[in-house]
Write an enzyme that holds these catalytic residues in place. Structure first.
Site, short mmCIF file in Angstrom:
data_model
loop_
_atom_site.label_atom_id
_atom_site.label_comp_id
_atom_site.label_asym_id
_atom_site.label_seq_id
_atom_site.Cartn_x
_atom_site.Cartn_y
_atom_site.Cartn_z
CB CYS A 52 38.63 -9.18 -24.72
SG CYS A 52 37.66 -10.68 -25.32
N1 LIG Z 1 32.88 -17.46 -26.65
C1 LIG Z 1 33.20 -15.97 -25.91
C2 LIG Z 1 34.57 -16.18 -25.56
C3 LIG Z 1 35.03 -14.96 -24.74
C4 LIG Z 1 36.55 -15.09 -23.90
O1 LIG Z 1 37.13 -16.08 -24.00
N2 LIG Z 1 36.85 -13.87 -23.44
C5 LIG Z 1 37.92 -13.83 -22.70
C6 LIG Z 1 38.98 -12.51 -23.01
S1 LIG Z 1 39.62 -12.40 -24.54
C7 LIG Z 1 37.72 -13.93 -21.44
O2 LIG Z 1 37.23 -12.96 -20.73
N3 LIG Z 1 38.49 -14.70 -20.45
C8 LIG Z 1 38.32 -14.68 -19.19
C9 LIG Z 1 38.65 -16.14 -18.62
O3 LIG Z 1 38.87 -17.22 -19.44
O4 LIG Z 1 38.72 -16.13 -17.42
C10 LIG Z 1 32.93 -15.07 -27.05
O5 LIG Z 1 33.20 -15.00 -28.24
O6 LIG Z 1 32.19 -14.24 -26.50
#
Ligand SMILES: N[C@@H](CCC(=O)N[C@@H](CS)C(=O)NCC(=O)O)C(=O)O
Length: 316
Positions: free
Chosen positions: A52
């Site tokens: 990520c």
């Molecule tokens: N705004 C958050 C975004 C984090 C994010 O979207 N992480 C993704 C992985 S790249 C995630 O865990 N997605 C899981 C999902 O949406 O189910 C940050 O910058 O910390």
């Protein structure tokens, strides 16, 4: 109440016009000397995925600031399935770890432990407070700011002095961050998750316009802003290093590649990666490539992970 499908990204709904819109992060408390979450060695823990880009920002800043002994880390498996991110005991992928603090099987367990009716997305990074057993913050842009300044009193003078968001450059850093976030960091996702031609083109064209702009900014320069490493470099790096291995193919960001189309960005990225351990040591291309190609069956239903590009990153 949780819909029960929030953990499964392949069930995520786009806007009616086919555009992907990212939801704001839910946990927004801060580590501060005079607040509820005071900076203490060993008190906080990061749950991350190497895949990520948002989580990797926090890993890079943790290393740059010498916070390895202050903030622990647990790395999840890159194969995000119907239950979201699994821990390493549930899905033993090389370098994935079990959760020794909460015994979670999936990242979603942490969210429900803290808030049983949590209805948002179960994202990494998660900054966990071991003292009160709660999530302090799950927004990477805020976590890196805390790491940059809040532990300074307890660090060596040399580490405390390292400032990646210096007062005199804040306006410029903020302004670059804003368009880089919208068109590049999130732009690749908007391009890749789009479910209509128009939504895709509305993302991919501004993305490449911004890459052109960044290419110009880096002409004859080592860093994006002020001739020194700032959080703007950290925030951009995590997207650019994933670009050729993943975003060109999986997210259809294929107008140009970094290695063949952007000599300045390419050199900037390789210098950070090969010269500064915090960048290289937090970059795991196995996790990166497996995650994207495996975890989005709506884009890649057979989960075949491409072999190239070879190498994932060129030498300097
Ligand atoms: N705004 C958050 C975004 C984090 C994010 O979207 N992480 C993704 C992985 S790249 C995630 O865990 N997605 C899981 C999902 O949406 O189910 C940050 O910058 O910390």
């Amino acid at each position: 109440m949780s819909t029960g499908t929030n953990a499964d990204i392949s069930k995520m709904k786009n806007e009616p016009d086919g555009a992907f819109r990212r939801k704001p992060s839910s946990f927004r408390s801060h580590i501060t000397k005079d607040g509820q979450y005071t900076p203490e060695k060993g008190r906080y823990h990061l749950y991350v995925s190497y895949a990520c880009p948002w989580a990797t920002r926090t890993l890079i800043m943790r290393k740059l600031k010498g916070l390895e002994d202050f903030v622990g880390v647990t790395v999840v498996s890159p194969r995000m399935g119907v239950n979201g991110w699994p821990l390493g005991d549930v899905d033993p992928f090389p370098a994935a770890e079990p959760d020794l603090i909460n015994g979670a099987q999936h990242i979603k367990d942490l969210y429900h432990k803290v808030q049983p009716d949590y209805d948002g997305r179960y994202t990494v990074p998660v900054l966990w407070d071991k003292k009160t057993s709660t999530i302090v913050n799950n927004e990477s842009s805020e976590i890196i700011r805390m790491f940059n300044s809040e532990f300074n009193d307890q660090l060596s003078p040399a580490e405390a002095k390292l400032d990646f968001y210096p007062e005199e450059l804040r306006a410029e850093v903020d302004s670059v961050n804003e368009w880089v976030y919208d068109t590049v960091n999130n732009g690749v996702y908007k391009s890749g998750f789009a479910t209509s031609q128009s939504a895709y083109e509305a993302a991919v064209i501004p993305l490449f316009k911004s890459l052109d702009r960044l290419e110009n900014m880096l002409e004859g320069k080592e860093y994006l802003i002020g001739n020194r490493l700032t959080e703007a470099d950290v925030r951009l790096f995590v997207t650019i290093v994933r670009f050729d291995p993943v975003y060109v193919g999986h997210f259809k960001c294929n107008i140009r590649t970094i290695r063949n189309g952007y000599p300045n960005l390419h050199l900037w990225m390789r210098k950070l990666y090969w010269n500064i351990p915090a960048f290289k040591e937090t970059c795991n291309f196995e996790h990166i490539k497996t995650h994207y190609y495996w975890s989005h069956p709506m884009i890649n239903p057979h989960r075949v992970v491409p072999v190239g590009p070879e190498p994932n990153i060129l030498p300097l």
